[in-house]
Design a protein around this motif. Structure first.
Motif, PDB file in Angstrom:
ATOM      1  N   SER A  23       0.881  -1.185   0.000  1.00 22.52           N
ATOM      2  CA  SER A  23       0.000   0.000   0.000  1.00 22.52           C
ATOM      3  C   SER A  23       0.909   1.223   0.000  1.00 22.52           C
ATOM      4  CB  SER A  23      -0.914  -0.017   1.229  1.00 22.52           C
ATOM      5  OG  SER A  23      -1.731   1.135   1.219  1.00 22.52           O
ATOM      6  N   CYS A  24       1.312   1.635  -1.198  1.00 23.88           N
ATOM      7  CA  CYS A  24       2.431   2.575  -1.302  1.00 23.88           C
ATOM      8  C   CYS A  24       2.014   4.020  -1.043  1.00 23.88           C
ATOM      9  CB  CYS A  24       3.108   2.459  -2.675  1.00 23.88           C
ATOM     10  SG  CYS A  24       4.618   3.453  -2.718  1.00 23.88           S
ATOM     11  N   ARG A  25       2.580   4.557   0.037  1.00 31.78           N
ATOM     12  CA  ARG A  25       2.459   5.986   0.337  1.00 31.78           C
ATOM     13  C   ARG A  25       3.860   6.527   0.649  1.00 31.78           C
ATOM     14  NH1 ARG A  25      -2.837   6.795   0.430  1.00 31.78           N
ATOM     15  NH2 ARG A  25      -4.179   5.055   0.994  1.00 31.78           N
ATOM     16  N   LEU A  26       4.826   6.015  -0.113  1.00 32.09           N
ATOM     17  CA  LEU A  26       6.228   6.377   0.130  1.00 32.09           C
ATOM     18  C   LEU A  26       6.497   7.849  -0.119  1.00 32.09           C
ATOM     19  CD1 LEU A  26       8.657   3.745  -1.468  1.00 32.09           C
ATOM     20  CD2 LEU A  26       8.647   4.539   0.905  1.00 32.09           C
ATOM     21  N   CYS A  27       5.782   8.425  -1.076  1.00 26.98           N
ATOM     22  CA  CYS A  27       6.042   9.821  -1.438  1.00 26.98           C
ATOM     23  C   CYS A  27       4.743  10.611  -1.336  1.00 26.98           C
ATOM     24  CB  CYS A  27       6.649   9.884  -2.843  1.00 26.98           C
ATOM     25  SG  CYS A  27       5.443   9.854  -4.157  1.00 26.98           S
ATOM     26  N   PRO A  28       4.808  11.923  -1.483  1.00 28.45           N
ATOM     27  CA  PRO A  28       3.605  12.737  -1.274  1.00 28.45           C
ATOM     28  C   PRO A  28       2.459  12.445  -2.248  1.00 28.45           C
ATOM     29  CG  PRO A  28       5.570  14.106  -1.135  1.00 28.45           C
ATOM     30  CD  PRO A  28       6.027  12.774  -1.627  1.00 28.45           C
ATOM     31  N   ARG A  29       2.681  11.664  -3.267  1.00 30.11           N
ATOM     32  CA  ARG A  29       1.570  11.336  -4.182  1.00 30.11           C
ATOM     33  C   ARG A  29       0.542  10.435  -3.508  1.00 30.11           C
ATOM     34  NH1 ARG A  29       2.058  15.156  -8.133  1.00 30.11           N
ATOM     35  NH2 ARG A  29       4.097  15.094  -9.105  1.00 30.11           N
ATOM     36  N   ASP A  30       0.963   9.690  -2.473  1.00 35.25           N
ATOM     37  CA  ASP A  30       0.028   8.889  -1.660  1.00 35.25           C
ATOM     38  C   ASP A  30      -0.901   8.009  -2.489  1.00 35.25           C
ATOM     39  OD1 ASP A  30       0.665   9.225   0.999  1.00 35.25           O
ATOM     40  OD2 ASP A  30      -0.474  11.086   1.207  1.00 35.25           O
ATOM     41  N   CYS A  31      -0.346   7.245  -3.407  1.00 33.59           N
ATOM     42  CA  CYS A  31      -1.198   6.453  -4.309  1.00 33.59           C
ATOM     43  C   CYS A  31      -1.953   5.330  -3.598  1.00 33.59           C
ATOM     44  CB  CYS A  31      -0.352   5.862  -5.430  1.00 33.59           C
ATOM     45  SG  CYS A  31       0.524   7.099  -6.393  1.00 33.59           S
ATOM     46  N   GLY A  32      -1.309   4.678  -2.626  1.00 30.35           N
ATOM     47  CA  GLY A  32      -1.956   3.572  -1.924  1.00 30.35           C
ATOM     48  C   GLY A  32      -2.075   2.299  -2.748  1.00 30.35           C
ATOM     49  N   VAL A  33      -1.280   2.146  -3.795  1.00 29.06           N
ATOM     50  CA  VAL A  33      -1.392   0.960  -4.669  1.00 29.06           C
ATOM     51  C   VAL A  33      -0.566  -0.205  -4.118  1.00 29.06           C
ATOM     52  CG1 VAL A  33      -1.860   2.269  -6.762  1.00 29.06           C
ATOM     53  CG2 VAL A  33       0.517   1.796  -6.129  1.00 29.06           C
ATOM     54  N   ASP A  34      -0.956  -1.401  -4.537  1.00 30.05           N
ATOM     55  CA  ASP A  34      -0.241  -2.619  -4.142  1.00 30.05           C
ATOM     56  C   ASP A  34       0.797  -2.918  -5.220  1.00 30.05           C
ATOM     57  OD1 ASP A  34       0.694  -5.083  -3.434  1.00 30.05           O
ATOM     58  OD2 ASP A  34      -1.287  -5.970  -3.074  1.00 30.05           O
ATOM     59  N   ARG A  35       1.997  -2.424  -5.043  1.00 27.54           N
ATOM     60  CA  ARG A  35       3.033  -2.572  -6.073  1.00 27.54           C
ATOM     61  C   ARG A  35       3.517  -4.012  -6.162  1.00 27.54           C
ATOM     62  NH1 ARG A  35       6.850   2.684  -5.170  1.00 27.54           N
ATOM     63  NH2 ARG A  35       8.138   1.507  -6.637  1.00 27.54           N
ATOM     64  N   ARG A  36       3.447  -4.752  -5.051  1.00 25.26           N
ATOM     65  CA  ARG A  36       3.869  -6.155  -5.114  1.00 25.26           C
ATOM     66  C   ARG A  36       2.934  -6.955  -6.015  1.00 25.26           C
ATOM     67  NH1 ARG A  36       5.937  -7.481   0.637  1.00 25.26           N
ATOM     68  NH2 ARG A  36       3.734  -7.307   1.077  1.00 25.26           N
ATOM     69  N   LEU A  40       0.260  -0.082 -10.472  1.00 23.65           N
ATOM     70  CA  LEU A  40       1.184   1.026 -10.718  1.00 23.65           C
ATOM     71  C   LEU A  40       0.573   2.338 -10.249  1.00 23.65           C
ATOM     72  CD1 LEU A  40       2.399   0.113 -14.334  1.00 23.65           C
ATOM     73  CD2 LEU A  40       3.457  -0.474 -12.140  1.00 23.65           C
ATOM     74  N   GLY A  41       1.349   3.125  -9.536  1.00 21.05           N
ATOM     75  CA  GLY A  41       0.912   4.450  -9.114  1.00 21.05           C
ATOM     76  C   GLY A  41       1.467   5.513 -10.043  1.00 21.05           C
ATOM     77  N   TYR A  42       1.542   6.728  -9.545  1.00 20.10           N
ATOM     78  CA  TYR A  42       1.983   7.876 -10.337  1.00 20.10           C
ATOM     79  C   TYR A  42       3.383   7.663 -10.928  1.00 20.10           C
ATOM     80  CZ  TYR A  42       2.653  12.849 -11.417  1.00 20.10           C
ATOM     81  OH  TYR A  42       2.873  14.039 -12.039  1.00 20.10           O
ATOM     82  N   CYS A  43       4.240   6.971 -10.180  1.00 21.56           N
ATOM     83  CA  CYS A  43       5.624   6.759 -10.653  1.00 21.56           C
ATOM     84  C   CYS A  43       5.724   5.638 -11.683  1.00 21.56           C
ATOM     85  CB  CYS A  43       6.552   6.460  -9.473  1.00 21.56           C
ATOM     86  SG  CYS A  43       6.110   4.964  -8.554  1.00 21.56           S
ATOM     87  N   ARG A  44       4.638   4.887 -11.890  1.00 20.97           N
ATOM     88  CA  ARG A  44       4.581   3.789 -12.873  1.00 20.97           C
ATOM     89  C   ARG A  44       5.649   2.729 -12.604  1.00 20.97           C
ATOM     90  NH1 ARG A  44      -0.083   3.899 -14.402  1.00 20.97           N
ATOM     91  NH2 ARG A  44       0.338   2.708 -16.289  1.00 20.97           N
ATOM     92  N   SER A 129      13.686   7.977  -5.013  1.00 24.30           N
ATOM     93  CA  SER A 129      12.623   8.091  -4.003  1.00 24.30           C
ATOM     94  C   SER A 129      11.548   7.016  -4.143  1.00 24.30           C
ATOM     95  CB  SER A 129      11.953   9.469  -4.113  1.00 24.30           C
ATOM     96  OG  SER A 129      12.898  10.461  -4.402  1.00 24.30           O
ATOM     97  N   HIS A 130      11.121   6.755  -5.377  1.00 22.86           N
ATOM     98  CA  HIS A 130      10.003   5.825  -5.563  1.00 22.86           C
ATOM     99  C   HIS A 130      10.465   4.371  -5.542  1.00 22.86           C
ATOM    100  CE1 HIS A 130      11.897   6.550  -9.389  1.00 22.86           C
ATOM    101  NE2 HIS A 130      11.254   5.549  -9.940  1.00 22.86           N
ATOM    102  N   LEU A 131      11.786   4.150  -5.482  1.00 26.74           N
ATOM    103  CA  LEU A 131      12.320   2.778  -5.528  1.00 26.74           C
ATOM    104  C   LEU A 131      13.105   2.443  -4.273  1.00 26.74           C
ATOM    105  CD1 LEU A 131      13.337   2.788  -9.292  1.00 26.74           C
ATOM    106  CD2 LEU A 131      11.465   1.508  -8.246  1.00 26.74           C
TER     107      LEU A 131
HETATM  108  S1  SF4 Z   1       4.183   7.815  -6.837  1.00 24.04           S
HETATM  109 FE1  SF4 Z   1       5.046   5.769  -6.604  1.00 24.04          FE
HETATM  110  S2  SF4 Z   1       6.294   5.973  -4.726  1.00 24.04           S
HETATM  111 FE2  SF4 Z   1       4.868   7.685  -4.705  1.00 24.04          FE
HETATM  112  S3  SF4 Z   1       3.132   6.955  -3.496  1.00 24.04           S
HETATM  113 FE3  SF4 Z   1       2.689   6.586  -5.689  1.00 24.04          FE
HETATM  114  S4  SF4 Z   1       3.316   4.463  -6.052  1.00 24.04           S
HETATM  115 FE4  SF4 Z   1       4.285   5.151  -4.146  1.00 24.04          FE
END
Ligand code: SF4
Length: 332
Positions: A23-36, A40-44, A129-131
């Protein structure tokens, strides 16, 4: 810091940041996606690191790349994808268009060690940042196998300060590129009106961790925080506001790298669709000098027709000026 302590810090950071994999909220985009799970969130970017290139880079500040003829270069890993994505990005082929190859953690660790074996002065992580999770996993392996060069965190600074806190004792040199002060400029260039509200505290946290530029006997950085700023055409007032903030917030010993290398790339907004003029750069440089920054890296001579630092990731060597006796870059 010895390797065992550094590995323990990496393990603690992985424990704290691990939940972001699902549940990715690593960066301020706060996508909340399951990258595993492949979302894909904003960073694709999935949960593996995409790498466009890992090479010895001779165009960074001299304290990172070294000075010819003895400089051996900064061991630079260009990661695919980005959590900021500026419309004028000079690395748009990898940040926007996703060029690169996804590596397993073991492969990334091997690439890091290979750069060290080739003589790199440091390991320079560009757009990390996103990785963070795959990078930390790879760093843990690489440190166990003998990685000892300084780790450079080379980012756009659009970070969560609480995430940067987790990197204490892992990152040796912070290299944030502070881009905008004004929310409307950040909004139309990067879709991030909260850019400065995020980048300011993130850089303050970086400075808490690494307040002093420490150089070795060859003048190469071992630790520190170096703030970059790319001067944009027609936006000198924003640059001056950033410099004033930096001077108010940090001591004059804060190293500042003032970049003049802007050239319109990718899809620049209409008012940024021209090169920076020497006069615009000189005005900003003059303010930096009058504010008393003690370590000022500058590019005053980067305005000739052939002088640009824009890489082309379609080429085998994205930096074809590398072989020149006088690589562009002025007197950084
Ligand atoms: S942009 Fe990428 S690193 Fe940032 S919250 Fe979204 S999925 Fe996570």
């Amino acid at each position: 810091m010895d390797a065992a302590k550094s590995i323990a810090r990496i393990e603690r950071a992985l424990d704290a940041l691990g939940p972001h994999a699902s549940s990715c909220r690593l960066c301020p985009r706060d996508c909340g996606v399951d990258r595993r799970a492949g979302e894909l969130g904003y960073c694709r970017s999935p949960d593996r690191a995409g790498v466009a290139r890992a090479l010895l880079h001779f165009g960074e500040e001299p304290v990172l790349s070294g000075v010819p003829p003895r400089g051996r270069g900064s061991g630079t890993v260009f990661f695919t994808g980005c959590s900021l994505k500026c419309l004028f990005c000079q690395n748009h082929q990898i940040s926007w268009s996703g060029r690169g190859r996804f590596l397993e953690d073991e492969e990334l660790a091997a690439a890091m060690l290979d750069l060290q074996d080739r003589g790199a002065h440091n390991l320079n992580l560009v757009s990390p940042s996103h990785l963070l999770l795959p990078i930390l996993r790879a760093l843990k392996t690489a440190k166990k196998r003998g990685l000892r060069v300084p780790i450079v965190y080379n980012s756009h600074a659009y970070e969560k300060a609480e995430v940067v806190e987790r990197l204490a004792g892992i990152v040796d040199i912070y290299l944030p590129d502070l881009k905008y002060k004004e929310a409307s400029l950040a909004g139309r260039c990067s879709g991030a009106e909260d850019y400065f509200a995020r980048a300011g505290p993130a850089i303050e946290e970086m400075f808490i961790q690494q307040p002093d530029l420490v150089l070795d006997v060859d003048g190469l950085a071992r630790r520190g925080t170096i703030v970059r700023h790319l001067v944009l055409p027609g936006q000198a007032s924003d640059s001056l506001a950033l410099l004033d903030w930096l001077a108010r917030t940090f001591p004059p010993s804060l190293p500042l790298s003032l970049m003049s290398q802007y050239r319109p790339c990718f899809r620049p907004p209409p008012d940024l669709d021209r090169p920076l003029s020497p006069e615009e750069y000189a005005a900003v440089l003059s303010r930096a000098q009058s504010l008393g920054f003690e370590h000022l890296f500058a590019q005053p001579e980067l305005f000739g027709p052939g002088d640009h630092l824009n890489p082309d990731f379609d080429l085998e060597d994205p930096f074809p000026w590398k072989g020149r006796k006088d690589p562009p870059g002025g007197q950084r």
